[in-house]
Scaffold this motif. Structure first.
Motif, PDB file in Angstrom:
ATOM      1  N   GLN A   1      43.266  44.869  48.498  1.00  0.00           N
ATOM      2  CA  GLN A   1      43.772  43.707  47.768  1.00  0.00           C
ATOM      3  C   GLN A   1      45.087  44.018  47.066  1.00  0.00           C
ATOM      4  O   GLN A   1      45.979  43.165  46.993  1.00  0.00           O
ATOM      5  CB  GLN A   1      42.729  43.251  46.740  1.00  0.00           C
ATOM      6  CG  GLN A   1      41.416  42.765  47.351  1.00  0.00           C
ATOM      7  CD  GLN A   1      41.603  41.493  48.154  1.00  0.00           C
ATOM      8  OE1 GLN A   1      42.524  40.721  47.921  1.00  0.00           O
ATOM      9  NE2 GLN A   1      40.723  41.284  49.124  1.00  0.00           N
ATOM     10  N   LEU A   2      45.219  45.244  46.559  1.00  0.00           N
ATOM     11  CA  LEU A   2      46.474  45.652  45.928  1.00  0.00           C
ATOM     12  C   LEU A   2      47.618  45.621  46.931  1.00  0.00           C
ATOM     13  O   LEU A   2      48.736  45.190  46.611  1.00  0.00           O
ATOM     14  CB  LEU A   2      46.337  47.045  45.314  1.00  0.00           C
ATOM     15  CG  LEU A   2      45.582  47.124  43.981  1.00  0.00           C
ATOM     16  CD1 LEU A   2      45.336  48.579  43.607  1.00  0.00           C
ATOM     17  CD2 LEU A   2      46.372  46.424  42.880  1.00  0.00           C
ATOM     18  N   ALA A   3      47.346  46.089  48.152  1.00  0.00           N
ATOM     19  CA  ALA A   3      48.391  46.082  49.182  1.00  0.00           C
ATOM     20  C   ALA A   3      48.842  44.654  49.487  1.00  0.00           C
ATOM     21  O   ALA A   3      50.040  44.376  49.629  1.00  0.00           O
ATOM     22  CB  ALA A   3      47.868  46.765  50.444  1.00  0.00           C
ATOM     23  N   LYS A   4      47.866  43.716  49.554  1.00  0.00           N
ATOM     24  CA  LYS A   4      48.213  42.320  49.815  1.00  0.00           C
ATOM     25  C   LYS A   4      49.052  41.741  48.682  1.00  0.00           C
ATOM     26  O   LYS A   4      50.016  40.998  48.910  1.00  0.00           O
ATOM     27  CB  LYS A   4      46.943  41.491  50.003  1.00  0.00           C
ATOM     28  CG  LYS A   4      46.166  41.804  51.279  1.00  0.00           C
ATOM     29  CD  LYS A   4      44.928  40.931  51.382  1.00  0.00           C
ATOM     30  CE  LYS A   4      44.142  41.248  52.653  1.00  0.00           C
ATOM     31  NZ  LYS A   4      42.908  40.428  52.756  1.00  0.00           N
ATOM     32  N   CYS A   5      48.668  42.079  47.433  1.00  0.00           N
ATOM     33  CA  CYS A   5      49.410  41.576  46.274  1.00  0.00           C
ATOM     34  C   CYS A   5      50.850  42.057  46.288  1.00  0.00           C
ATOM     35  O   CYS A   5      51.795  41.286  46.033  1.00  0.00           O
ATOM     36  CB  CYS A   5      48.722  42.006  44.986  1.00  0.00           C
ATOM     37  SG  CYS A   5      47.248  41.054  44.586  1.00  0.00           S
TER      38      CYS A   5
ATOM     39  N   GLU B   1      51.202  39.473  38.755  1.00  0.00           N
ATOM     40  CA  GLU B   1      51.155  40.597  37.818  1.00  0.00           C
ATOM     41  C   GLU B   1      49.924  40.544  36.918  1.00  0.00           C
ATOM     42  O   GLU B   1      49.544  41.556  36.319  1.00  0.00           O
ATOM     43  CB  GLU B   1      52.428  40.610  36.979  1.00  0.00           C
ATOM     44  CG  GLU B   1      53.669  41.030  37.783  1.00  0.00           C
ATOM     45  CD  GLU B   1      54.959  40.826  37.016  1.00  0.00           C
ATOM     46  OE1 GLU B   1      54.878  40.370  35.867  1.00  0.00           O
ATOM     47  OE2 GLU B   1      56.026  41.103  37.567  1.00  0.00           O
ATOM     48  N   LEU B   2      49.303  39.375  36.812  1.00  0.00           N
ATOM     49  CA  LEU B   2      48.044  39.262  36.080  1.00  0.00           C
ATOM     50  C   LEU B   2      46.841  39.573  36.965  1.00  0.00           C
ATOM     51  O   LEU B   2      45.780  39.969  36.463  1.00  0.00           O
ATOM     52  CB  LEU B   2      47.891  37.849  35.511  1.00  0.00           C
ATOM     53  CG  LEU B   2      48.880  37.451  34.402  1.00  0.00           C
ATOM     54  CD1 LEU B   2      48.747  35.968  34.086  1.00  0.00           C
ATOM     55  CD2 LEU B   2      48.627  38.281  33.160  1.00  0.00           C
ATOM     56  N   VAL B   3      46.993  39.389  38.270  1.00  0.00           N
ATOM     57  CA  VAL B   3      45.897  39.668  39.202  1.00  0.00           C
ATOM     58  C   VAL B   3      45.799  41.167  39.507  1.00  0.00           C
ATOM     59  O   VAL B   3      44.695  41.711  39.659  1.00  0.00           O
ATOM     60  CB  VAL B   3      46.081  38.855  40.502  1.00  0.00           C
ATOM     61  CG1 VAL B   3      45.018  39.205  41.520  1.00  0.00           C
ATOM     62  CG2 VAL B   3      46.062  37.361  40.196  1.00  0.00           C
TER      63      VAL B   3
ATOM     64  N   SER C   1      36.075  34.298  38.737  1.00  0.00           N
ATOM     65  CA  SER C   1      36.481  32.891  38.687  1.00  0.00           C
ATOM     66  C   SER C   1      37.916  32.765  38.187  1.00  0.00           C
ATOM     67  O   SER C   1      38.678  31.913  38.671  1.00  0.00           O
ATOM     68  CB  SER C   1      35.531  32.099  37.783  1.00  0.00           C
ATOM     69  OG  SER C   1      35.565  32.581  36.455  1.00  0.00           O
ATOM     70  N   ALA C   2      38.318  33.613  37.233  1.00  0.00           N
ATOM     71  CA  ALA C   2      39.709  33.577  36.764  1.00  0.00           C
ATOM     72  C   ALA C   2      40.668  33.953  37.882  1.00  0.00           C
ATOM     73  O   ALA C   2      41.710  33.308  38.074  1.00  0.00           O
ATOM     74  CB  ALA C   2      39.877  34.520  35.574  1.00  0.00           C
ATOM     75  N   VAL C   3      40.338  35.000  38.642  1.00  0.00           N
ATOM     76  CA  VAL C   3      41.193  35.428  39.766  1.00  0.00           C
ATOM     77  C   VAL C   3      41.286  34.318  40.806  1.00  0.00           C
ATOM     78  O   VAL C   3      42.356  34.061  41.377  1.00  0.00           O
ATOM     79  CB  VAL C   3      40.637  36.720  40.387  1.00  0.00           C
ATOM     80  CG1 VAL C   3      41.369  37.041  41.685  1.00  0.00           C
ATOM     81  CG2 VAL C   3      40.762  37.875  39.406  1.00  0.00           C
ATOM     82  N   LYS C   4      40.180  33.635  41.047  1.00  0.00           N
ATOM     83  CA  LYS C   4      40.164  32.536  42.021  1.00  0.00           C
ATOM     84  C   LYS C   4      41.192  31.466  41.655  1.00  0.00           C
ATOM     85  O   LYS C   4      41.967  31.007  42.512  1.00  0.00           O
ATOM     86  CB  LYS C   4      38.760  31.937  42.077  1.00  0.00           C
ATOM     87  CG  LYS C   4      38.650  30.640  42.864  1.00  0.00           C
ATOM     88  CD  LYS C   4      37.253  30.063  42.751  1.00  0.00           C
ATOM     89  CE  LYS C   4      37.160  28.682  43.397  1.00  0.00           C
ATOM     90  NZ  LYS C   4      35.799  28.095  43.237  1.00  0.00           N
TER      91      LYS C   4
ATOM     92  N   LYS D   1      43.286  46.893  40.310  1.00  0.00           N
ATOM     93  CA  LYS D   1      43.435  48.296  39.919  1.00  0.00           C
ATOM     94  C   LYS D   1      42.167  48.828  39.271  1.00  0.00           C
ATOM     95  O   LYS D   1      41.736  49.952  39.555  1.00  0.00           O
ATOM     96  CB  LYS D   1      44.617  48.452  38.953  1.00  0.00           C
ATOM     97  CG  LYS D   1      45.979  48.452  39.629  1.00  0.00           C
ATOM     98  CD  LYS D   1      47.081  48.756  38.606  1.00  0.00           C
ATOM     99  CE  LYS D   1      48.432  48.842  39.286  1.00  0.00           C
ATOM    100  NZ  LYS D   1      49.521  49.136  38.316  1.00  0.00           N
ATOM    101  N   SER D   2      41.562  48.021  38.387  1.00  0.00           N
ATOM    102  CA  SER D   2      40.343  48.473  37.712  1.00  0.00           C
ATOM    103  C   SER D   2      39.192  48.649  38.684  1.00  0.00           C
ATOM    104  O   SER D   2      38.289  49.450  38.457  1.00  0.00           O
ATOM    105  CB  SER D   2      39.957  47.482  36.613  1.00  0.00           C
ATOM    106  OG  SER D   2      39.579  46.232  37.177  1.00  0.00           O
ATOM    107  N   ARG D   3      39.218  47.905  39.799  1.00  0.00           N
ATOM    108  CA  ARG D   3      38.145  47.983  40.798  1.00  0.00           C
ATOM    109  C   ARG D   3      38.504  48.932  41.944  1.00  0.00           C
ATOM    110  O   ARG D   3      37.705  49.107  42.855  1.00  0.00           O
ATOM    111  CB  ARG D   3      37.859  46.593  41.362  1.00  0.00           C
ATOM    112  CG  ARG D   3      37.362  45.601  40.315  1.00  0.00           C
ATOM    113  CD  ARG D   3      37.200  44.213  40.912  1.00  0.00           C
ATOM    114  NE  ARG D   3      36.667  43.265  39.936  1.00  0.00           N
ATOM    115  CZ  ARG D   3      36.447  41.978  40.178  1.00  0.00           C
ATOM    116  NH1 ARG D   3      36.727  41.483  41.384  1.00  0.00           N
ATOM    117  NH2 ARG D   3      35.959  41.199  39.234  1.00  0.00           N
TER     118      ARG D   3
END
Length: 974
Positions: free
Chosen positions: A655-659, A641-643, A615-618, A648-650
């Protein structure tokens, strides 16, 4: 007895019949047999009653085994069965009664389900009831639901039960109740065929003057039914003589009291047995006790019940308070909390004041005293001292103020939806209702240390009752600061709810006020994450409708911050305190303190457990999208940078590439903003002053408004005029003050409301506010910074002779610096000005500042690298624009006018030596930088710009020649 037992056994067998209608018929026959035997006049001795009760006790077990049969009965038949059960249990000794609770937990629960059915089917409600439900101003007379249709037959079983409960005392209505049943009721309607007695009935019967009216209430009901007058319960009542109708109401109320008191006595016996662990029940939760007590609170009860209820209640919580106050019983606590706050709204000042004391003792003692004071608020007896004093000797079960704040905030929120907060005035506008005023008064008195002793004394308590140290504690935990903090929090929620309700239809027109209303609600209900997030999301939606993207993004960041705070507090997630600190740089509203308040909000229906990393990421992603629409890309980079740590932990590499792709695009956008020759502006800012009583709370206050960058001064003037003209009445008009001069409110015309709107500039963190330079370049130089502003300024020209404009030698300047309550971009579009300071610059300082401003602009262009190519060459287009405004022949009159005004004639003699030297130094430096800029320009241009360069050289030479008349040394310097 033998024949009755045989018949009962046969009827028991019939209860197993497959046909439910046959089983119901057997239940009805059984009731007839039991009533005939149980209420036989021959069995009046206690030992006979005990014998009969023991004989029929197996019937209760049979009913528990055949609950579907019971539920298949109609309401009247259920009441017949329940009254028989109550009569059996009433005459049992404790040893026999406990057998019903020793078989299994499930069977014990079923037994208490029957008791709850008793409270449901014998509840009595009358219009404008004086205790729990009908005394609110929201319930006019006649709106409260009436009693069920159980009194239209006055059955012998119910009649005998009630008359036996009242047989021993007929005048108890006027005295305090000391026993649960025998000493609680007045003389009541007797069985059919027996004389009616009791002083009240004699008084009522003497008033029956009409010979056509039957003497007996039973006869009147039978006559109405036979003549088909009573087609419905309401029609049946209306057909009665008013005195008989009053008699019927009293009969029903007394029956309800007798049943409630019987259930109360059974509950007390159960509590005592549970304390010795001699029965089968859920000792971890004691749901049988909590559910029956909740039924007491949720049902309408007469005053006589509450008199008997309190001693039993004290005893129950002395034995089981810790269990009943556990988190598993939050629903129970919420129910009682709601009723205590409800008492604080009552018109009856005696009850309301006791609710105030109840709130104070809630903080002092905890849920134990909280629940006890629930009934004290209803008690209008003279022996309150001994009862409430016993509360103060109880152990604490509620030590954390945070959890108490959460619980009361939740119940207050629910109470707001149940009570009428506003009422209509004669002119059609809304005002605060009486209920809201009484609740406000109660919450204020709760924190009033001066009035507290008087309230305690008025309620029969010693003045130092709140300051005593409870047993099992070495120190006093009472703190007025905690009480005031709690009261202030609840008042904030009440004020926010009231203001939101008062806005009404204005919200669609005044979006600024609407946004502030949602913001205040979000802040007021911040102790409860669910409510806090709900109002923040309402605010976010309101901003998106106005296309206030930056403010909407801040709301999304604030929601993410609430979730992140909860996760960090319980060490459940990939973030730490450092990440919360990083988030605060984007949204300062996010708290820097990691508290346990979110975990304290784990109340049924309101839980921090629903706050997850996903929910925080959303909401962080939503904020990133909205900041992109606002073109505040530096915020976007911080959010991503907070997302990234989550992915990374998952090991979510997609998703990292998109970020990282998004980050690339964001940094390219930032680079484009920095390299643009046109300075980037994300918003415009305006200072708005309100003067006039019609503005209400806004009167004599100043705000800074943040508007989209394309909104000009005329646009916001038109917008605000449209909003506030609609609020003017026939006695008031709206006027716009056209300039930024200082306003003296006491000199303004009465009956006129004034708006003063001034464009202001945001102040950078490292900016020298005492600098006399003009501010035409300060926000357009250097790299794009985090555009967070809480200080703003505007310059106002004036002269000492009272005119706004004058010659250079007479022109003064006042610089006003405003400090806002918070920083932009914020959760709202406007922020209150909390501090205002002014500086004044003399005419010669203004002139020196103007020259230094042009010098600094040129030097900045010479020293600023071309970021797009990475070399050290200045930007040609910007340089040409500034040079043309400095040395071209047609515009160099600005510098010459300064020389004419201050270096010739009388003005020159008025200058101090230091001012004269500063002015000459500024002119010499300006000309030196212009000469250097022209040389650089020559190296950068091509053939197409040769003519323009020639014009610049000629203009510079002409300007030098003119200045040499005032400053001869300029020729040697250049």
């Amino acid at each position: 007895n033998y024949l009755s037992s045989v018949l009962i056994q046969e009827l028991f067998l019939t209860w197993d019949h497959d046909d439910l209608s046959q089983r119901a018929k057997a239940a009805r026959i059984l009731v007839v047999v039991l009533c005939k035997h149980e209420f036989d006049a021959r069995y009046q001795k206690p030992e006979d009653k005990l014998y009969i009760a023991q004989l029929y006790f197996p019937l209760i077990g049979q009913i528990l085994d055949e609950m579907p049969v019971f539920y298949n009965l109609n309401a009247a038949e259920k009441r017949e069965v329940l009254i028989v059960i109550l009569q059996i249990v009433r005459n049992l000794d404790d040893a026999s009664a406990v057998k019903a609770w020793q078989q299994s937990i499930a069977r014990t629960r079923l037994f208490f389900k029957l008791l709850e059915e008793c409270l449901v089917h014998f509840e009595h409600r009358k219009p404008a009831d004086g205790m729990l439900i009908g005394s609110s101003s929201r319930n006019p007379v006649g709106d409260a639901p009436t009693s069920p249709k159980y009194s239209d037959k006055l059955s012998p079983a119910i009649n005998n039960y009630l008359s036996e409960a009242s047989r021993q005392e007929v005048r108890i209505w006027r005295t305090a109740c000391t026993n649960y049943f025998i000493n609680c009721l007045i003389a009541l309607l007797q069985p059919q065929g027996t004389p009616e007695n009791g002083y009240l009935w004699q008084r009522v019967n003497s008033q029956l003057s009409s010979p056509s009216q039957p003497y007996s209430l039973r006869e009147a009901l039978a006559q109405a039914q036979s003549s088909r007058i009573g087609a419905s319960a309401q029609a049946l009542r209306e057909s009665l003589h008013p005195i008989l109708r009053q008699k019927l109401e009293l009969w029903e109320e007394n029956l309800s009291a007798a049943v409630s008191l019987q259930v109360l006595e059974i509950s007390e016996k159960f509590s005592a047995m549970a304390a010795s662990h001699s029965i089968a029940t859920d000792y971890g939760k004691l749901d049988c006790l909590s559910s029956i007590i909740m039924s007491f609170f949720s049902r309408n009860q007469p005053l006589v019940f509450w008199k008997a209820f309190l001693p039993v209640f004290n005893n129950v919580f002395d034995l089981h308070g810790a269990t009943l106050m556990a988190r598993e019983n939050d629903r129970f606590l919420k129910q009682v909390a709601f009723h205590l706050l409800r008492l604080a709204v009552f018109r009856n000042d005696n009850i309301r004041k006791r609710a105030v004391i109840g709130l104070q003792i809630l903080v002092r003692v905890g849920p134990l005293a909280f629940l006890r004071l629930m009934s004290v608020g209803m008690l209008l007896l003279s022996n309150l001292t001994s009862i409430i004093s016993s509360f103060l000797q109880s152990s604490f079960y509620f030590m954390q103020t945070a959890r108490l704040r959460v619980m009361l905030t939740i119940t207050l929120s629910e109470l707001m939806s149940d009570m009428q907060v506003t009422q209509m005035k004669s002119d059609g506008t809304l005002e605060e209702s009486g209920e809201a005023r009484r609740l406000r008064k109660s919450l204020e008195e709760m924190a009033d240390e001066v009035k507290s002793s008087g309230l305690l004394k008025e309620c029969g308590l010693p003045e130092d009752a709140l300051l005593g140290t409870p047993e099992n504690f070495k120190e006093n935990r009472w703190s007025w600061s905690d009480v005031k903090s709690l009261s202030g929090s609840l008042l904030l929620a009440l004020d926010a709810s009231l203001e939101h309700a008062l806005l009404g239809s204005v919200m669609s027109m005044d979006r600024y006020a609407a946004a502030e209303s949602f913001y205040k609600l979000a802040m007021a209900f911040a102790p409860v994450p669910d409510l806090h997030i709900m109002w923040l999301l309402h605010l976010c939606d309101a901003h998106q409708e106005m296309q206030s993207w930056a403010e909407a993004a801040q709301c999304a960041v604030a929601v993410a911050g609430v979730v992140m705070q909860a996760l960090v507090a319980r060490n459940d997630g990939v973030w730490s305190k450092d990440h919360v600190t990083a988030l605060r740089k984007i949204c300062p509203m996010v708290s820097s303190e990691i508290t346990s308040e979110a975990s304290a909000a784990e109340v049924e229906g309101y839980g921090a457990s629903k706050l997850t990393v996903d929910s925080a990421v959303k909401y962080l992603q939503l904020a990133n999208k909205l900041f992109s629409q606002a073109e505040l890309y530096h915020f976007c980079a911080s959010i991503l940078e907070l997302v990234i740590p989550v992915y990374k932990s998952r090991r979510a590499y997609g998703q990292l590439a998109k970020c990282h792709t998004l980050l690339t695009n964001i940094y390219e956008s930032i680079l484009e903003q920095e390299s643009s020759p046109i300075p980037f502006t994300d918003a415009t800012y305006y200072r708005v002053g309100f003067y006039g009583e019609r503005f209400g709370k806004l009167d004599r206050k100043e705000y800074v408004y943040r508007e989209p960058r394309d909104v000009r001064l005329g646009d916001i003037m038109e917008k605000l005029s449209h909003i506030y003209e609609s609020r003017m009445d026939g006695n008031h008009t709206l006027h716009i003050i056209p300039d930024s001069r200082q306003v003296k409110a006491e000199e303004l015309q009465p009956g006129v409301c004034y708006l003063q709107i001034t464009a202001v500039d945001p102040v950078m963190e490292d900016e020298d506010l005492g600098s006399r330079r003009e501010r035409i370049f300060s926000l357009s130089t250097g790299t794009v910074r985090a555009r967070v502003f809480d200080r703003f300024l505007f310059d106002t020209p004036f002269t000492k002779n009272g005119k706004t404009q004058g010659g250079l030698e007479d022109q003064w300047k006042r610089r006003t610096v405003l400090q806002t309550e918070g920083s932009f971009p914020a959760l709202v579009n406007r922020l209150l000005v909390i501090k205002s300071e002014s500086l004044e610059f003399s005419p010669v300082e203004n002139a020196i500042g103007m020259i230094e401003t042009r010098t600094a602009a040129l030097r900045n262009e010479l020293e600023e690298p071309r970021s797009s190519e990475g070399d050290q060459l200045p930007r040609l287009q910007s340089l040409q624009r500034i040079l043309q405004g400095s040395v071209a022949v047609q515009v160099n009159s600005g510098v010459l006018s300064v020389c004419t005004a201050f270096l010739s004639g009388e003005p020159a003699t008025r200058l101090r030596s230091q001012e004269l030297q500063q002015l000459i130094a500024a002119l010499l430096e300006f000309m030196a930088v212009c000469k250097r800029a022209i040389r650089v320009h020559f190296r950068l241009i091509g053939e197409e710009d040769q003519d323009f360069h020639t014009q610049l050289v000629n203009g510079f030479q002409s300007l030098t020649a003119e200045l040499s008349h005032y400053i001869p040394a300029i020729l040697s310097e250049l």
